[in-house]
Motif scaffolding. Structure first.
Motif, short mmCIF file in Angstrom:
data_model
loop_
_atom_site.label_atom_id
_atom_site.label_comp_id
_atom_site.label_asym_id
_atom_site.label_seq_id
_atom_site.Cartn_x
_atom_site.Cartn_y
_atom_site.Cartn_z
N VAL A 192 -25.34 37.17 28.15
CA VAL A 192 -24.72 36.33 28.90
C VAL A 192 -24.65 34.87 27.94
O VAL A 192 -25.43 34.55 27.48
CB VAL A 192 -25.53 35.72 30.08
CG1 VAL A 192 -24.59 34.75 30.81
CG2 VAL A 192 -25.83 36.98 30.94
N ASP A 193 -23.16 34.51 28.04
CA ASP A 193 -22.84 33.48 27.47
C ASP A 193 -23.26 32.19 28.30
O ASP A 193 -22.49 31.97 29.33
CB ASP A 193 -21.34 33.05 26.98
CG ASP A 193 -20.81 31.69 26.58
OD1 ASP A 193 -21.60 30.77 26.64
OD2 ASP A 193 -19.88 31.61 26.23
N THR A 194 -24.48 31.84 28.49
CA THR A 194 -24.86 30.92 29.57
C THR A 194 -24.03 29.36 29.51
O THR A 194 -23.77 28.82 30.82
CB THR A 194 -26.32 30.52 29.30
OG1 THR A 194 -26.70 29.94 28.00
CG2 THR A 194 -27.27 31.81 29.50
N ALA A 195 -23.67 29.10 28.47
CA ALA A 195 -23.03 27.47 28.49
C ALA A 195 -21.63 27.97 29.23
O ALA A 195 -21.21 27.06 29.74
CB ALA A 195 -22.78 26.95 27.04
N GLY A 196 -20.88 28.93 28.62
CA GLY A 196 -19.59 29.29 29.15
C GLY A 196 -19.73 29.56 30.81
O GLY A 196 -18.72 29.25 31.61
N ALA A 197 -20.86 30.43 31.30
CA ALA A 197 -20.98 30.72 32.65
C ALA A 197 -21.23 29.51 33.40
O ALA A 197 -20.59 29.24 34.49
CB ALA A 197 -22.22 31.71 32.63
N LEU A 198 -21.92 28.47 32.83
CA LEU A 198 -22.25 27.19 33.60
C LEU A 198 -20.94 26.14 33.67
O LEU A 198 -20.81 25.71 34.71
CB LEU A 198 -23.33 26.43 33.07
CG LEU A 198 -24.79 27.23 33.40
CD1 LEU A 198 -25.79 26.36 32.39
CD2 LEU A 198 -25.06 27.15 34.85
N ALA A 199 -20.30 26.32 32.54
CA ALA A 199 -19.05 25.58 32.44
C ALA A 199 -17.96 26.16 33.57
O ALA A 199 -17.37 25.24 34.26
CB ALA A 199 -18.45 25.44 31.40
N SER A 200 -17.81 27.30 33.85
CA SER A 200 -16.88 27.64 34.63
C SER A 200 -17.22 28.36 35.83
O SER A 200 -16.55 28.76 36.58
CB SER A 200 -15.87 29.20 33.82
OG SER A 200 -17.06 30.29 33.50
N ARG A 201 -18.68 28.38 36.02
CA ARG A 201 -19.47 28.66 37.24
C ARG A 201 -18.80 30.35 37.39
O ARG A 201 -18.73 30.66 38.75
CB ARG A 201 -18.91 27.96 38.45
CG ARG A 201 -19.35 26.55 38.47
CD ARG A 201 -20.95 26.77 38.71
NE ARG A 201 -21.54 25.47 38.99
CZ ARG A 201 -22.49 24.79 38.28
NH1 ARG A 201 -23.04 25.50 37.19
NH2 ARG A 201 -22.79 23.56 38.59
N SER A 202 -18.74 30.96 36.43
CA SER A 202 -18.47 32.50 36.49
C SER A 202 -19.17 33.19 35.54
O SER A 202 -19.17 33.15 34.17
CB SER A 202 -16.72 32.91 36.36
OG SER A 202 -16.69 33.92 36.43
N ALA A 203 -19.78 34.58 36.05
CA ALA A 203 -20.33 35.44 35.04
C ALA A 203 -19.40 36.42 34.59
O ALA A 203 -19.44 37.14 33.42
CB ALA A 203 -21.30 36.10 35.67
N ILE A 204 -18.11 36.40 35.37
CA ILE A 204 -17.15 37.37 34.99
C ILE A 204 -16.89 37.19 33.69
O ILE A 204 -16.56 38.38 32.91
CB ILE A 204 -15.97 37.37 36.04
CG1 ILE A 204 -16.24 37.36 37.70
CG2 ILE A 204 -14.86 38.46 35.58
CD1 ILE A 204 -17.06 38.99 37.82
#
Length: 129
Positions: A10-22
């Motif tokens: 998981v790209d945790t920074a990207g997931a939190l910024a976009s609010r998406s795991a997809i």
């Protein structure tokens, strides 16, 4: 019977910024090129046989990211085919035995991740052959 390892990166920074795991999670398993399909995407299709063990582990791309598996839901569990349970207090791994009772079809599941305290979900499948 074999053990199939599924790794969720998981790209945790990207997931939190976009609010998406997809668009920020990448799943691979140990079946290799001729086994499963859609590896490296958030919608992995893991091919397995009745009686196989499936072991899920999650890691962040960056060593400073905070991510764990919060749980599973969907048809795979509702139909009793595969019920992952947490094996350690640190959030990894989750392990389940495939018990399809003669059903040879794909079973979808929702994988819920806890990323920095925020729950994000993605869909995947196991296909019993």
């Amino acid at each position: 019977m074999k053990t199939i390892y599924v790794l969720v990166v998981v790209d945790t920074a990207g997931a939190l910024a976009s609010r998406s795991a997809i668009d920020n999670a990448y799943l691979v398993d140990t079946n290799g090129f001729l086994g499963s399909w859609q590896e490296g995407t958030p919608v992995l299709h893991t091919v397995c046989e009745d009686g196989d063990l499936v072991c899920w582990t999650v890691i962040p791309i960056a060593s400073t990211g905070d991510v764990s598996i919060a749980g599973f839901s969907g048809a795979m569990l509702e139909q009793g085919v595969c019920r992952p349970t947490l094996q350690s207090s640190d959030g990894n791994p989750w392990l389940a035995r495939v018990e399809s009772r003669g059903q040879f079809v794909a079973f979808s599941y929702v994988l819920t991740l806890a990323v920095g305290g925020v729950q994000l979900s993605l869909n995947a499948q196991i296909k019993v052959i």
